[in-house]
Design a protein around this motif. Structure first.
Motif, mmCIF file in Angstrom:
data_model
loop_
_atom_site.group_PDB
_atom_site.id
_atom_site.type_symbol
_atom_site.label_atom_id
_atom_site.label_comp_id
_atom_site.label_asym_id
_atom_site.label_seq_id
_atom_site.Cartn_x
_atom_site.Cartn_y
_atom_site.Cartn_z
ATOM 1 N N ARG A 243 0.834 -1.203 0.000
ATOM 2 C CA ARG A 243 0.000 0.000 0.000
ATOM 3 C C ARG A 243 0.869 1.253 0.000
ATOM 4 N NH1 ARG A 243 -2.587 -2.757 -2.147
ATOM 5 N NH2 ARG A 243 -2.605 -4.790 -1.165
ATOM 6 N N ALA A 247 -2.148 5.780 2.104
ATOM 7 C CA ALA A 247 -3.195 4.835 2.492
ATOM 8 C C ALA A 247 -2.910 4.261 3.878
ATOM 9 C CB ALA A 247 -3.297 3.711 1.462
ATOM 10 N N ALA A 280 -6.734 7.200 -1.427
ATOM 11 C CA ALA A 280 -6.261 6.252 -0.418
ATOM 12 C C ALA A 280 -7.382 5.327 0.037
ATOM 13 C CB ALA A 280 -5.691 7.011 0.786
ATOM 14 N N GLU A 283 -7.952 2.740 -2.626
ATOM 15 C CA GLU A 283 -6.870 1.758 -2.576
ATOM 16 C C GLU A 283 -7.135 0.724 -1.472
ATOM 17 O OE1 GLU A 283 -2.010 1.612 -1.859
ATOM 18 O OE2 GLU A 283 -3.034 3.543 -2.095
#
Length: 914
Positions: A243, A247, A280, A283
């Motif tokens: 990530r 995020a 974010a 994601e």
């Protein structure tokens, strides 16, 4: 990600079978239990999908690991926010929840509660109420519970839910080796060696969450090496590696907000705009770490384990900073929803207070508690008041005292009386030190007397001290006078209560406050609850009912209904009691709380007992006992024990009724009399005269007893019965003389009658027989039998007929005695009145009473006629005292006598030699 349900065929079949039962009006509640990640939520989701296919209305609620859930959060999710409690009535709110589960257009309703172990306590209290009232509703409740994750509220409610007949527990365990291999391969997206699957099963125990994580780590690779993370933190860290930094930062910050959070608030935590955080969020959703909620702009963590691991990675400094930012963000973002968000703001300020800034925590926690109290979520109110008290060290003493009293009031409404007592004592100490009489008076009034000596003495002392202050508001003075009167009666200090209760009522009438008037009426009713004030009882009941209706206060009206029922008992009007019980039921349901239900159950049990519905009476008494016992209320045991004894008088006493209760508190008049007479009475019934005599003699002469007014008739009847059974004729004469003043009445208690002891004439007839006054005895027993039959109290009609038949037999009227006994016997048999059946049968089968005695019994009878006690008889015949006692009791039973003096007269008449 796997969407197929793997390895749950048996569990799903069980749930579907229960759903089918619910659809056919056999309600169900199932609690699916298992460790984190074992697949409980997926299982109930499949159940919900199958239910929807059948047209079953499906409702879903998910408890969250949040410090600040809105009041009744489970029910607001399942049913929507539009359900409100009319006039602040908590039970009416619970009834509304129950009513809204039904849907006539659907074949049934399925309510799923996910993660019930994190549910707010008010929601759980409502669930318990709803489950207890399901009866034949077409409803199934299915909840998931994580093993070992119990919260305080769930720990308290779970045992009660499990005791309900509709409730079952369904364990959800790890998958089998074969199903584990299938789960692993589906998540990995390819075939895996059998050896690797076996190793995976050994490492995970078949836990689907860990199997999926392991399979996910192998997706898109050809590496068959098994790298299972050894801890939850490592699982989540492995998910975080790919990530972006933004995020990861957002997810870690959002973890302090709970499982469910607003993107706008989370953005403030990382000091970015909400728009800047959307990428974010997307994601994290793609990675399966977050999932969108129905509310726009709201997200939740895909699994509680994910959030727990993220939160665990935050340092103390990071947490404090984030909590402070969260509190400020919520205040700024939702200025028009302060009340709705007060709990969240309070929690965040409390967690940020380690830096020394406690004022915001106190202010917001108090506001959250007030909101919860208004919403009838009393348990939440206690929790938030506790949070405020924790951070209130810097407040002025009087302000801390008021805060403690507010919490005490919430404790009382939640049924936590011991904790409320501690808060009141602390508030009184603060008020005394500050010289603040109003606060001290308010502290003295939070608690009510309950019959426990130390508790009631504290209240009496507090009231006396508060009343000594000058210039108290009139409403406070009236309430203090009323409370002082009540407490004095509970403590056995009856002198002066008539005057004090009248003064309290007169002062209250000047206050124009319905609540103050109600308090004074309660004190007056208690002061005159004995049989000498019968005319005033109905008047007080009418005034209290009118006050409750005017104030729209069901609790106030409830007391008036109870008093009217008492007045109907005094007249033996069982029909009026039946009609009044429907009104009482409405009042108790709309008052709410365990003690209101206790009052209703006790009243219903007494009526059932009077009608001879003994099993129903005992069932209601036991349920009432459980309710009050859970609160530690001393009334719990007394009401139950008294009804147990009265039912045992007609059906035979169980062993528990023949055991002396724990040593009563010295000087506690009610407990002292209850422990002695309430045990001696069944002992005499059962022939245990020696043990009964010890208890009875320990009370001293009856004329010296201090008897609370509401116990007056009970004590006269039971005391006289014990004295008669022991052959203490002087005492029997005393009880007969006192009780004769109340002829044509009925033996009942006052202030919420818990049992019925029949017409007064029944006991007068027994006492007359024991005193060798057969003409008066026959007249009274015949009157008692007529009265009992007329009002519908068959057990007491049988008792009166049996006593009359035995009396007639002793007088030589054998044919009439047999006729009376034969008429009563079928009724006694239909109601299972074993002791009376035996006595009646002995009358029926006997033609010549003299021939029924054995030679040993004749010998004992002659010694009784000489005035020997059981101990002296035992010594003369070289027997044990218990054997001598049994012989005497057998003689009494065979001859149909109720006292030793009747044996002596019978021997003296020469009939023993016939």
């Amino acid at each position: 990600m796997i969407t197929e349900l793997i390895g749950r065929e048996w569990e799903l079949a069980d749930l579907l079978a229960r759903l089918d039962d619910a659809v056919h009006a056999v309600p169900q509640q199932v609690i699916c239990t298992g460790e984190a990640g074992v697949g409980k939520t997926r299982l109930v989701a499949e159940l919900a999908a199958r239910a929807r296919e059948r047209g079953v209305r499906t409702l879903w609620a998910r408890a969250l690991e949040l410090p600040d859930p809105p009041p009744f959060w489970l029910w607001r999710q399942a049913l929507g926010p539009g359900i409100a409690a009319p006039d602040g009535d908590r039970v009416a709110l619970f009834e509304a929840f129950a009513a809204n589960l039904d849907d006539g257009a659907a074949p049934g309703t399925l309510l799923v509660i996910d993660d019930i172990h994190w549910a707010d306590e008010p929601s759980l209290q409502a669930l318990l109420y709803v489950v207890r009232g399901l009866r034949d509703r077409r409803v199934m409740v299915c909840a998931t519970e994580r093993t070992g994750a119990e919260d305080g509220g769930w720990t308290a409610i779970k045992p009660e839910l499990l005791r309900e007949p509709v409730t079952a527990s369904l364990p959800v365990r790890g998958l089998s080796p074969a199903d584990s291999a299938r789960c692993l391969q589906l998540e990995a997206g390819r075939a895996l060696p059998a050896e690797l699957a076996d190793r995976a099963f050994d490492m995970t125990g078949g836990n689907p969450f860990y199997l999926r994580e392991l399979g996910r780590s192998m997706r898109g690779t050809t590496d068959d090496a098994l790298h299972l993370p050894t801890s939850l933190r490592e699982v989540v860290r492995a998910r975080m590696v790919p990530r972006s930094a933004r995020a990861v930062e957002l997810l870690r910050a959002a973890s302090i907000l709970g499982e469910r959070f607003s993107i706008a608030v989370a953005a403030r935590l990382v000091e970015r705009s909400a728009a800047d955080c959307l990428a974010a969020v997307d994601e994290a959703v793609d990675a399966g770490l977050l999932a969108p909620e129905d509310d726009p702009g709201t997200m939740r963590f895909a699994h509680a384990l994910v959030r727990a691991a993220l939160l665990d990675d935050l340092s103390l400094h990071q947490r404090v900073v984030l909590h402070q930012r969260a509190a400020l963000a919520i205040e700024a973002l939702y200025p028009d929803a302060v009340e709705a968000n007060s709990a969240a703001v309070a929690w965040h300020w409390a967690n940020a207070a380690v830096t020394g800034s406690h004022e915001p925590a106190v202010r917001w926690a108090r506001r959250a508690a007030q909101v919860a109290f208004r919403e009838l979520a009393f348990e939440d109110a206690v929790r938030f008041y506790g949070l405020a008290v924790t951070h209130a060290a810097e407040l002025e003493p009087l302000e801390r005292g008021r805060l403690l009293l507010e919490r005490a009031a919430a404790q009382v409404r939640a049924g936590r009386l011991v904790a409320a007592r501690a808060d009141c004592a602390a508030a009184e100490a603060l008020a005394r030190k500050a010289g603040e009489p109003v606060l001290q008076a308010e502290a003295a009034l939070v608690l009510e007397p309950i019959g426990e000596r130390g508790w009631d003495r504290d209240i009496a002392d507090a009231c006396a001290e508060a009343l000594a202050a000058a210039d108290l508001p009139i409403s406070l003075r009236a309430r203090l006078l009323a409370r002082s009167t009540e407490t004095a009666i509970y403590l056995g200090r009856s002198q002066g209560v008539d005057a004090s209760s009248r003064v309290a009522l007169a002062v209250a009438e000047r206050s124009a406050d319905p609540a103050v008037l109600a308090a004074a009426l309660r004190a007056r009713q208690l002061a005159c609850s004995g049989p000498d004030h019968r005319e005033e009882h109905r008047e007080l009941a009418t005034r209290m009912i009118a006050a409750g209706e005017h104030a729209r206060d069901p609790a106030m009206e409830m007391w008036g209904r109870l008093w009217r029922i008492d007045a109907s008992w005094e007249q033996g009007d069982l029909g009026a009691i039946t009609r009044e019980l429907s009104c009482l039921s409405w009042c108790t349901e709309h008052t709410g709380g365990p003690m209101a239900r206790w009052h209703r159950l006790v009243a219903e049990a007494a009526l059932a007992q009077a009608r001879g519905e003994f099993d129903d009476a005992l069932d209601r008494a036991r349920r009432a006992h459980e309710l009050a016992s859970a609160l530690g209320h001393p009334a719990a045991f007394g009401a139950y024990r008294s009804l147990l004894v009265v039912v045992g008088h007609h059906r035979g006493h169980p062993p528990e009724a023949l055991t002396v209760p724990r040593a009563p508190v010295r000087g506690e008049v009610r407990n002292l009399l209850f422990a002695a007479l309430g045990t001696a009475f069944p002992m005499v019934d059962s022939g245990m005269t020696a043990a009964a005599e010890s208890l009875y003699r320990g009370l001293g002469r009856p004329g010296t007893w201090v008897v609370p007014p509401y116990f007056a008739l009970d004590v006269l009847a039971i005391g006289g019965a014990v004295a008669a059974g022991l052959g203490i004729v002087d005492d029997v004469a005393y009880f007969r003389g006192r009780l004769s003043r109340y002829r044509n009445g009925h033996v009942t208690g006052g202030g919420g009658n818990a049992h019925y002891l029949g017409p007064v004439e029944l006991w007068l007839g027994k006492f007359a027989a024991a005193l060798d006054d057969p003409d008066a005895a026959e007249k009274d027993l015949r009157a008692a039998a007529r009265t009992a039959r007329t009002i519908g109290a068959p057990g007491f009609a049988v008792e009166a007929d049996c006593e009359l038949a035995e009396l007639l037999l002793a007088r030589g009227a054998t044919a009439e005695a047999v006729a009376v006994a034969e008429g009563a016997l079928p009724v006694a048999e239909s109601f299972g009145m074993t002791p009376w059946i035996e006595r009646l049968r002995m009358v029926v089968v006997r033609e010549n009473s003299g021939t029924t005695l054995t030679p040993r019994e004749r010998e004992v009878a002659r010694l009784v006629a000489r005035g020997l006690t059981n101990r002296e008889i035992a010594a003369a015949l070289v027997l044990s005292e218990r054997t001598a006692q049994n012989h005497v009791q057998h003689i009494l039973t065979k001859l149909g006598f109720t006292s030793r003096s009747r044996i002596a007269a019978w021997v003296g008449s020469g009939r023993i030699d016939q």
